[in-house]
Design an enzyme around this catalytic site. Structure first.
Site, PDB file in Angstrom:
ATOM      1  N   TYR A 100      21.995  52.773 -36.218  1.00 18.98           N
ATOM      2  CA  TYR A 100      21.568  53.373 -34.948  1.00 18.98           C
ATOM      3  C   TYR A 100      20.092  53.115 -34.720  1.00 18.98           C
ATOM      4  O   TYR A 100      19.302  53.093 -35.672  1.00 18.98           O
ATOM      5  CB  TYR A 100      21.777  54.888 -34.965  1.00 18.98           C
ATOM      6  CG  TYR A 100      23.195  55.338 -34.798  1.00 18.98           C
ATOM      7  CD1 TYR A 100      23.727  55.588 -33.538  1.00 18.98           C
ATOM      8  CD2 TYR A 100      24.012  55.537 -35.901  1.00 18.98           C
ATOM      9  CE1 TYR A 100      25.027  56.023 -33.377  1.00 18.98           C
ATOM     10  CE2 TYR A 100      25.322  55.971 -35.758  1.00 18.98           C
ATOM     11  CZ  TYR A 100      25.825  56.212 -34.490  1.00 18.98           C
ATOM     12  OH  TYR A 100      27.112  56.640 -34.339  1.00 18.98           O
ATOM     13  N   TYR A 130      29.421  52.746 -41.343  1.00 19.02           N
ATOM     14  CA  TYR A 130      28.177  52.981 -42.091  1.00 19.02           C
ATOM     15  C   TYR A 130      28.332  54.166 -43.041  1.00 19.02           C
ATOM     16  O   TYR A 130      29.140  55.069 -42.802  1.00 19.02           O
ATOM     17  CB  TYR A 130      26.990  53.198 -41.141  1.00 19.02           C
ATOM     18  CG  TYR A 130      27.146  54.353 -40.185  1.00 19.02           C
ATOM     19  CD1 TYR A 130      26.808  55.656 -40.561  1.00 19.02           C
ATOM     20  CD2 TYR A 130      27.613  54.143 -38.894  1.00 19.02           C
ATOM     21  CE1 TYR A 130      26.947  56.717 -39.677  1.00 19.02           C
ATOM     22  CE2 TYR A 130      27.765  55.196 -38.005  1.00 19.02           C
ATOM     23  CZ  TYR A 130      27.421  56.479 -38.407  1.00 19.02           C
ATOM     24  OH  TYR A 130      27.566  57.518 -37.542  1.00 19.02           O
ATOM     25  N   ARG A 135      31.458  56.467 -42.313  1.00 15.53           N
ATOM     26  CA  ARG A 135      32.059  56.670 -40.998  1.00 15.53           C
ATOM     27  C   ARG A 135      32.831  55.411 -40.607  1.00 15.53           C
ATOM     28  O   ARG A 135      32.302  54.306 -40.727  1.00 15.53           O
ATOM     29  CB  ARG A 135      30.983  56.912 -39.913  1.00 15.53           C
ATOM     30  CG  ARG A 135      30.138  58.166 -40.022  1.00 15.53           C
ATOM     31  CD  ARG A 135      30.870  59.494 -40.003  1.00 15.53           C
ATOM     32  NE  ARG A 135      32.095  59.599 -39.215  1.00 15.53           N
ATOM     33  CZ  ARG A 135      32.159  59.818 -37.905  1.00 15.53           C
ATOM     34  NH1 ARG A 135      31.066  59.968 -37.196  1.00 15.53           N
ATOM     35  NH2 ARG A 135      33.315  59.927 -37.281  1.00 15.53           N
ATOM     36  N   HIS A 146      32.980  53.727 -34.676  1.00 16.58           N
ATOM     37  CA  HIS A 146      33.283  54.708 -33.628  1.00 16.58           C
ATOM     38  C   HIS A 146      32.250  54.643 -32.520  1.00 16.58           C
ATOM     39  O   HIS A 146      31.140  54.152 -32.714  1.00 16.58           O
ATOM     40  CB  HIS A 146      33.332  56.126 -34.200  1.00 16.58           C
ATOM     41  CG  HIS A 146      32.014  56.597 -34.721  1.00 16.58           C
ATOM     42  ND1 HIS A 146      31.559  56.270 -35.974  1.00 16.58           N
ATOM     43  CD2 HIS A 146      31.043  57.361 -34.164  1.00 16.58           C
ATOM     44  CE1 HIS A 146      30.358  56.807 -36.166  1.00 16.58           C
ATOM     45  NE2 HIS A 146      30.013  57.468 -35.078  1.00 16.58           N
ATOM     46  N   HIS A 156      30.613  57.342 -29.573  1.00 17.23           N
ATOM     47  CA  HIS A 156      30.527  58.730 -29.087  1.00 17.23           C
ATOM     48  C   HIS A 156      30.698  58.749 -27.567  1.00 17.23           C
ATOM     49  O   HIS A 156      30.158  57.885 -26.871  1.00 17.23           O
ATOM     50  CB  HIS A 156      29.160  59.321 -29.423  1.00 17.23           C
ATOM     51  CG  HIS A 156      28.885  59.437 -30.887  1.00 17.23           C
ATOM     52  ND1 HIS A 156      29.132  60.589 -31.599  1.00 17.23           N
ATOM     53  CD2 HIS A 156      28.389  58.554 -31.781  1.00 17.23           C
ATOM     54  CE1 HIS A 156      28.783  60.401 -32.864  1.00 17.23           C
ATOM     55  NE2 HIS A 156      28.329  59.171 -33.006  1.00 17.23           N
TER      56      HIS A 156
END
Lengths: 248, 205
Positions: free
Chosen positions: A114, A153, A163, A166, A168
């Protein structure tokens, strides 16, 4: 005896099925330990304050708002990663389309990183990928955006939790009580079933609602794969009147 | 009168995660140049009503600030009517949007510049006390938390409010009532406690 159904005749919403949503405290997802309210939520029917909500016009969006491949590009270079079109329909519990509603999305880059100052994963940043965008649903409730497939990640929860890939999502609907945040996963990813955050959803059928389906029909040839993710918001209760036609 | 049952199940909620600021307040997250943070400004020069600030902190059960929260508010205008950021298919922005969104900072602090709302009719046909609806998401919150802010200087209205009166433990009503601090722009201060002795009352509306 015949009956007619007046949509939203009493204007209210179906009560939220809290057993379908994750409970507040889910020990497998450790961040909930100090952040989960311990009192039960107070269940009340919505009032005018919760049955109304903000609206967003199409004119508030920029041309690249729904193009994560290009909207953060520093020099015209496109984002690195597997190119995707993600699209779907926003519906309510009555299976009616929800038009003109704002859908926001954010995600990690193709390496699972991110763009955030508190993010410490060693995967590289992509200078041309910001990882966020937004769209407004059309008259039939459809949204779409272009992006790259986010990477999986690791995260500090258990000793070695990862995770699954995905995206959000934040969705408004037309009533403030319809407000929803969720996450979309990718069909066929075995990591979905090992994730403590996915596992906060109590019902397997609920988890399956969060999995976008590969849609070969909407693939852009020689360019991007397509995934379809439909989102269901709370619906307005309809009131059925017998043999009464007034107010229609 | 019968109510048909829903056909579809609502999409399950998932946590907004630790990086919700990227998606919902990108400029606050230092991701600039794509679009303005939605809901950053609620007021225009033409907005009628008393200018106020709504400030507070989001605090977890260990007393730590919730630095990765996003707080949204939704409220009536000074006359008690609801507007929207823009009328559908229209270019004319209303003078007051009614909707605001702010990121919590490193200390869990949030701040909105808005107006004091008028009274909105309640389900019992009587006016509700002036209030602001709040919605809070963050890492570790599995479903967005709905609550309300009421105003300490509206004691009589609060006493008769439909929603406040549904809170059986009267002491817990105080968790929703913001204290007023005077200044050039009066401030209403309310901390949101996710857990613990002062836990805020959250609603399933």
């Amino acid at each position: 005896m015949s009956a007619i159904i007046l949509p939203g005749a009493d204007g209210s919403l179906y009560q939220r099925d809290m057993a379908w949503h994750p409970p507040a405290h889910t020990p497998g997802y450790k961040s909930t330990t100090f952040r989960a309210p311990r009192h039960s939520m107070l269940s009340l029917g919505p009032t005018k304050s919760e049955l109304s909500g903000p609206t967003f016009g199409h004119e508030t969006l920029g041309a690249l708002d729904n193009d994560l491949i290009r909207n953060f590009s520093q020099d015209g270079t496109e984002a690195i990663g597997q190119r995707l079109v993600v699209y779907g329909q926003v519906l309510d519990e009555n299976a009616r389309a929800v038009p003109n509603t704002l859908v926001e999305f954010w995600q990690a880059n193709a390496g699972g990183r991110y763009r955030h100052k508190k993010e410490g994963y060693l995967a590289a940043l992509d200078p041309n990928f910001g990882g966020f965008g937004r769209a407004i649903t059309d008259e039939n409730g459809f949204y779409s955006f272009r992006t790259v497939k986010p990477g999986a990640y690791p995260w500090p929860n258990g000793g070695n939790d990862w995770r699954p890939a995905h995206i959000h999502f934040s969705v408004f609907g037309h009533a403030f009580a319809q407000r929803l945040i969720t996450q979309m996963y990718f069909e066929g990813d075995p990591m979905i079933w090992q994730c403590p955050i996915v596992g906060t959803v109590p019902d397997k059928a609920g988890i399956e609602q969060l999995i976008a389906r590969l849609d070969r029909h909407n693939t852009t040839p020689m360019d991007a794969l397509a995934y379809r993710f439909d989102i269901v918001l709370r619906g307005r209760r309809s009131t059925m009147f017998e043999n009464r036609l007034e107010g229609n | 009168m019968l109510h048909p049952t829903p056909i579809l199940k609502e999409t399950p909620s998932q946590t907004a995660g630790p990086y919700v600021h990227i998606g919902m307040t990108p400029n606050f997250a230092e991701l600039r140049g794509v679009y303005d943070d939605p809901g950053a400004t609620m007021l225009s020069e033409d907005t009628k009503g008393e200018r106020i600030a709504i400030v507070g902190r989001v605090i977890d059960g260990a007393g730590a600030p919730v630095a990765d929260a996003v707080i949204e508010i939704w409220q009536a205008d000074a006359q008690g009517s609801f507007a929207g950021p823009a009328a559908r298919h229209s270019n004319s922005a209303p003078s007051f949007t009614g909707w605001g969104r702010q990121a919590a900072d490193g200390d869990g602090v949030f701040s909105f510049q808005t107006i004091k709302p008028g009274a909105v009719e309640g389900p019992d046909g009587r006016p509700q006390a002036p209030h602001v609806s709040l919605w809070i998401v963050a890492r570790g919150i599995n479903i967005g938390l709905q609550t309300r802010l009421y105003f300490a200087d509206e004691a009589a209205a609060n006493e008769g409010d439909y929603v406040l009166n549904k809170i059986m433990d009267k002491r817990r009503r105080q968790t929703l009532i913001a204290r007023r601090e005077e200044g050039p722009v009066p401030r209403y201060v309310l901390d949101i406690h996710l857990q613990g002795e002062k836990e805020t009352v959250f609603f399933d509306f």
